[in-house]
Design an enzyme around this catalytic site. Structure first.
Site, PDB file in Angstrom:
ATOM      1  CG  ASP A 139       4.506  -0.755   4.422  1.00 49.26           C
ATOM      2  OD1 ASP A 139       4.242  -1.812   4.238  1.00 49.26           O
ATOM      3  OD2 ASP A 139       5.988  -0.283   3.690  1.00 49.26           O
ATOM      4  N   GLY A 140       4.383  -1.551   7.245  1.00 44.07           N
ATOM      5  CA  GLY A 140       5.664  -2.361   8.544  1.00 44.07           C
ATOM      6  C   GLY A 140       5.122  -2.922   9.905  1.00 44.07           C
ATOM      7  N   GLY A 152       5.119  -6.112   9.193  1.00 45.68           N
ATOM      8  CA  GLY A 152       5.879  -7.496   9.574  1.00 45.68           C
ATOM      9  C   GLY A 152       7.131  -7.544   9.392  1.00 45.68           C
ATOM     10  NE  ARG A 153       8.699  -2.961   6.273  1.00 42.08           N
ATOM     11  CZ  ARG A 153       8.868  -1.903   5.248  1.00 42.08           C
ATOM     12  NH1 ARG A 153      10.077  -1.528   5.109  1.00 42.08           N
ATOM     13  NH2 ARG A 153       7.162  -1.430   4.944  1.00 42.08           N
ATOM     14  CB  SER A 188      -3.626  -3.149  -1.901  1.00 38.96           C
ATOM     15  OG  SER A 188      -3.051  -5.084  -1.821  1.00 38.96           O
ATOM     16  CD  GLU A 205      -1.884  -4.870  -6.515  1.00 44.09           C
ATOM     17  OE1 GLU A 205      -2.329  -3.814  -5.268  1.00 44.09           O
ATOM     18  OE2 GLU A 205      -3.030  -5.039  -7.392  1.00 44.09           O
ATOM     19  CG  ASN A 206      -2.155  -6.546   0.294  1.00 49.22           C
ATOM     20  OD1 ASN A 206      -2.865  -6.145   1.267  1.00 49.22           O
ATOM     21  ND2 ASN A 206      -1.183  -6.686   0.210  1.00 49.22           N
ATOM     22  CD1 TRP A 207      -6.899 -10.286  -4.031  1.00 48.99           C
ATOM     23  CD2 TRP A 207      -7.323 -11.544  -1.750  1.00 48.99           C
ATOM     24  NE1 TRP A 207      -7.693  -9.539  -3.312  1.00 48.99           N
ATOM     25  CE2 TRP A 207      -8.298 -10.864  -2.291  1.00 48.99           C
ATOM     26  CE3 TRP A 207      -7.345 -13.387  -1.372  1.00 48.99           C
ATOM     27  CZ2 TRP A 207      -9.756 -11.114  -1.387  1.00 48.99           C
ATOM     28  CZ3 TRP A 207      -8.492 -13.189  -0.370  1.00 48.99           C
ATOM     29  CH2 TRP A 207      -9.436 -12.440  -0.212  1.00 48.99           C
ATOM     30  CB  SER A 216       1.454   0.635  -2.941  1.00 54.11           C
ATOM     31  OG  SER A 216       2.940   0.444  -2.170  1.00 54.11           O
ATOM     32  CD  GLU A 251       0.721  19.253  -0.056  1.00 58.72           C
ATOM     33  OE1 GLU A 251       1.816  19.450   0.066  1.00 58.72           O
ATOM     34  OE2 GLU A 251       0.154  20.156  -1.431  1.00 58.72           O
TER      35      GLU A 251
END
Length: 243
Positions: A23-24, A26-27, A68, A70-72, A199, A210
């Site tokens: 993740d990250g 885009g940022r 994912s 959901e990325n659509w 997510s 873990e």
């Protein structure tokens, strides 16, 4: 390949199976006043560095959350950029995976992707199927809830057909129906970028994994960060409900 977890932990313990929510991107790009695709390109470089480091460390399986279900929902242009980067990664890195004896696995319903991407994935899986080294699993159009729903549906269909006693269904049967049925048990799940959620990723598999959440944006996550994560894992005591 999946087996019951073994009590492990303490100094020197090495996770067999590491999964990462990358993740990250885009940022990372936004901080540098760059388009989002630049962050995704930098993220691909991080994939290369981390997968090579994992192999060098002796990690048996590495699973990466690349796209994912959901990325659509993202803009069509961005989804297209991601498909292009996937094409590029397979074409440029497949020879290395074959040479390094890596077995490529894909979890998720990747057949929703464009036909040429599906063909590239099928070819990459076939060309590495005979390898006996570490596993690199890429989650593409993957969602943990859909994975569990599909597993339950298949078991229900067998029960309805009289081929399975519903009372006999146990955790092992469910696990055998999951996309990860031939992967080692998940030991360590890492999420980058400072977010603290799963997510919809490996929901069943993470039951006793873990969890490690780090602030580093994925393109900046490299060898040192992976080594630090593994060192953190080695300091933990895993009891799996015991003492």
């Amino acid at each position: 390949m999946s087996t019951a977890p073994i009590l492990a932990g303490g100094e020197g313990a090495l996770p067999r199976h590491v999964a990462i929510i990358m993740d990250g991107n885009g940022r990372w790009a936004k901080k540098r006043f760059l388009p989002r695709v630049a962050g995704h390109k930098a993220g691909v470089e991080a994939v290369r560095a981390v997968s090579r480091a994992a192999r060098a460390m002796g990690i048996e399986a590495l699973t990466l959350y690349a796209f994912s279900s959901e990325n659509w929902r993202r803009p069509e242009e961005e989804v297209g950029d991601l498909m292009g980067l996937l094409r590029l990664f397979i074409r440029s890195d497949l020879a290395e995976l074959v040479r390094e004896n890596v077995r490529l696995r894909v979890i998720g319903d990747f057949r929703r992707f464009p036909n040429d991407v599906v063909a590239l994935i099928d070819d990459a899986i076939a060309r590495t199927a005979g390898n006996s080294g570490p596993l690199l699993a890429i989650a593409l159009n993957y969602g943990g809830q859909a994975e569990l729903t599909n597993a339950a549906r298949r078991l229900a269909e067998r029960a309805a057909a009289g081929a399975l006693d519903p009372a006999a269904i146990d955790a092992g049967m469910i696990e055998a129906e999951l996309d990860t049925h031939d992967l080692p048990p998940l030991d360590l799940l890492i999420r980058t970028s400072g977010e603290h959620r799963l997510s919809n990723f490996l929901l069943w598999q993470a039951a006793y994994a873990e969890l490690l959440f780090v602030d580093t944006l994925w393109p900046d996550f490299g060898v040192a960060e992976l080594e630090a994560a593994v060192a953190d894992f080695a300091r933990r005591q895993r009891r799996f409900g015991g003492l």
